[in-house]
Design an enzyme around this catalytic site. Structure first.
Site, PDB file in Angstrom:
ATOM      1  CG  HIS A 105      23.685 -53.859 -46.635  1.00  0.00           C
ATOM      2  ND1 HIS A 105      25.015 -53.612 -46.177  1.00  0.00           N
ATOM      3  CD2 HIS A 105      23.852 -54.955 -47.486  1.00  0.00           C
ATOM      4  CE1 HIS A 105      25.728 -54.457 -46.405  1.00  0.00           C
ATOM      5  NE2 HIS A 105      25.425 -55.522 -47.130  1.00  0.00           N
TER       6      HIS A 105
ATOM      7  CG  ASN B 187      22.338 -49.471 -42.597  1.00  0.00           C
ATOM      8  OD1 ASN B 187      22.980 -48.562 -43.010  1.00  0.00           O
ATOM      9  ND2 ASN B 187      22.906 -50.895 -42.805  1.00  0.00           N
TER      10      ASN B 187
ATOM     11  CG  MET C  99      31.159 -46.807 -44.169  1.00  0.00           C
ATOM     12  SD  MET C  99      29.876 -48.045 -44.769  1.00  0.00           S
ATOM     13  CE  MET C  99      30.425 -48.742 -46.324  1.00  0.00           C
TER      14      MET C  99
ATOM     15  CE  LYS D 138      31.456 -48.067 -31.892  1.00  0.00           C
ATOM     16  NZ  LYS D 138      30.995 -49.181 -33.019  1.00  0.00           N
TER      17      LYS D 138
HETATM   18  C1  GAR Z   1      25.478 -47.098 -50.149  1.00  0.00           C
HETATM   19  O1  GAR Z   1      25.650 -47.664 -51.366  1.00  0.00           O
HETATM   20  C2  GAR Z   1      25.124 -47.529 -48.937  1.00  0.00           C
HETATM   21  O2  GAR Z   1      24.293 -48.855 -49.407  1.00  0.00           O
HETATM   22  C3  GAR Z   1      26.446 -48.203 -48.575  1.00  0.00           C
HETATM   23  O3  GAR Z   1      27.457 -47.196 -48.503  1.00  0.00           O
HETATM   24  C4  GAR Z   1      27.108 -46.419 -49.751  1.00  0.00           C
HETATM   25  C5  GAR Z   1      27.274 -45.012 -49.377  1.00  0.00           C
HETATM   26  O4  GAR Z   1      27.217 -44.259 -50.574  1.00  0.00           O
HETATM   27  N1  GAR Z   1      26.130 -48.847 -47.012  1.00  0.00           N
HETATM   28  C6  GAR Z   1      27.044 -49.684 -46.721  1.00  0.00           C
HETATM   29  O5  GAR Z   1      27.656 -50.595 -47.156  1.00  0.00           O
HETATM   30  C7  GAR Z   1      26.533 -50.242 -45.267  1.00  0.00           C
HETATM   31  N2  GAR Z   1      26.983 -51.475 -44.920  1.00  0.00           N
HETATM   32  P1  GAR Z   1      26.779 -42.679 -50.404  1.00  0.00           P
HETATM   33  O6  GAR Z   1      27.820 -42.143 -49.625  1.00  0.00           O
HETATM   34  O7  GAR Z   1      27.075 -42.027 -51.922  1.00  0.00           O
HETATM   35  O8  GAR Z   1      25.522 -42.346 -49.936  1.00  0.00           O
END
Ligand code: GAR
Length: 204
Positions: free
Chosen positions: A111, A109, A92, A67
Site C-alpha cells: 500500500h 498487500n 484494486m 464475488k
Molecule cells: C502501487 O503503488 C500499490 O501500492 C497500489 O497500487 C499501485 C499499483 O502499481 N496499491 C494500492 O493502492 C492498494 N490499496 P503497479 O500496478 O504499477 O504495481
C-alpha cells in the site's frame, strides 16, 4: 525441494509484478511466480506476465454471479498450482472470506502510504492533500478490513514542497519495487512470523 510458489494479483500497470518477476529472473528472489490473477483482461500487467512466461487468469468480475463465484474459481486455481503465498500488487478489490479463509496468514498487500494513515483509494493523493511531510510504503498481511492487517514492513518517503501526484508516485514506486521482493524473500525463507498477540510481525 518444492520451490516456494507465489501468485501475484494485479489490476493495472503491474510495475510491482515486473519488479518481482525481474528479481526472480536475476536470481535475487528464490521463488516461482506460478500465476498472475487479473480482474481487467486489458490491463498492461497481462502483457508483462506473457512476456515473463507467467500463466495468467484474467477475468471480468461482471461475468460471474458474485464475488464468491469468481473467488471460488481463483481458490481452485491457487490450490491446483500449489501456491504458498498470494501477493496483492495493485489489486484494486477487497478480498472476501472465500479467499481469505483458505489462505489466512498467506496473503500480503502493498500500500502506498504509511498505514494506518491514508488507507483505501488514492493514498498518494490523500497524503498530498493532507500536507504530510513524510509518507511511504507499507507491506502488510491481509485481513477482512481495508488495509488493516498486521504490518510486515514500512519505508518512509519524504514529500517535497514541489511534489505532484506524479513525482511522489514515482518516488513511492521506486521504494515499492525494492521492498516487495525483500519482504517476499523474508516470508519464503521463513524469517517472518506473527507474534502471539496476532498483531505484531516479527523478523528473524
Ligand atoms: C502501487 O503503488 C500499490 O501500492 C497500489 O497500487 C499501485 C499499483 O502499481 N496499491 C494500492 O493502492 C492498494 N490499496 P503497479 O500496478 O504499477 O504495481
Amino acid at each position: 525441494m518444492k520451490p516456494f510458489r507465489i501468485a501475484v494479483f494485479a489490476s493495472g500497470s503491474g510495475s510491482n509484478f515486473q519488479a518481482i518477476a525481474d528479481a526472480v529472473q536475476t536470481g535475487k528472489l528464490d521463488v516461482e511466480v506460478g500465476l498472475l490473477v487479473c480482474d481487467k483482461p486489458e490491463a498492461p500487467v497481462v502483457r508483462r506476465a506473457e512476456a515473463a512466461g507467467v500463466e495468467t487468469f484474467a477475468f471480468r468480475p461482471k461475468q460471474y454471479a458474485s464475488k464468491q463465484a469468481y473467488e471460488t474459481e481463483i481458490v481452485r486455481l491457487l490450490q491446483e498450482k500449489q501456491i504458498d503465498l498470494v501477493v496483492l500488487a495493485g489489486y484494486m478489490r477487497i478480498v472476501s472470506g472465500t479467499l481469505l479463509e483458505p489462505y489466512e496468514g498467506r496473503i500480503v498487500n502493498i500500500h502506498p502510504s504509511l498505514l494506518p494513515s491514508f488507507p483505501g483509494l488514492d493514498a498518494i493523493g490523500q497524503a498530498l492533500a493532507h500536507g504530510v511531510k513524510v509518507t511511504g510504503v507499507t507491506v502488510h498481511f491481509v485481513d477482512g478490513g481495508m488495509d488493516t492487517g498486521p504490518i510486515i514492513a514500512q519505508r518512509p518517503v519524504e514529500v517535497a514542497e514541489d511534489d505532484t501526484a506524479d513525482t511522489l508516485a514515482a518516488k513511492i514506486h521506486r521504494i515499492e519495487h525494492e521492498l516487495y521482493p525483500f519482504v517476499i524473500r523474508g516470508i519464503a525463507s521463513g524469517n517472518v512470523s506473527l507474534a502471539e498477540d496476532g498483531r505484531r510481525v516479527l523478523w528473524k
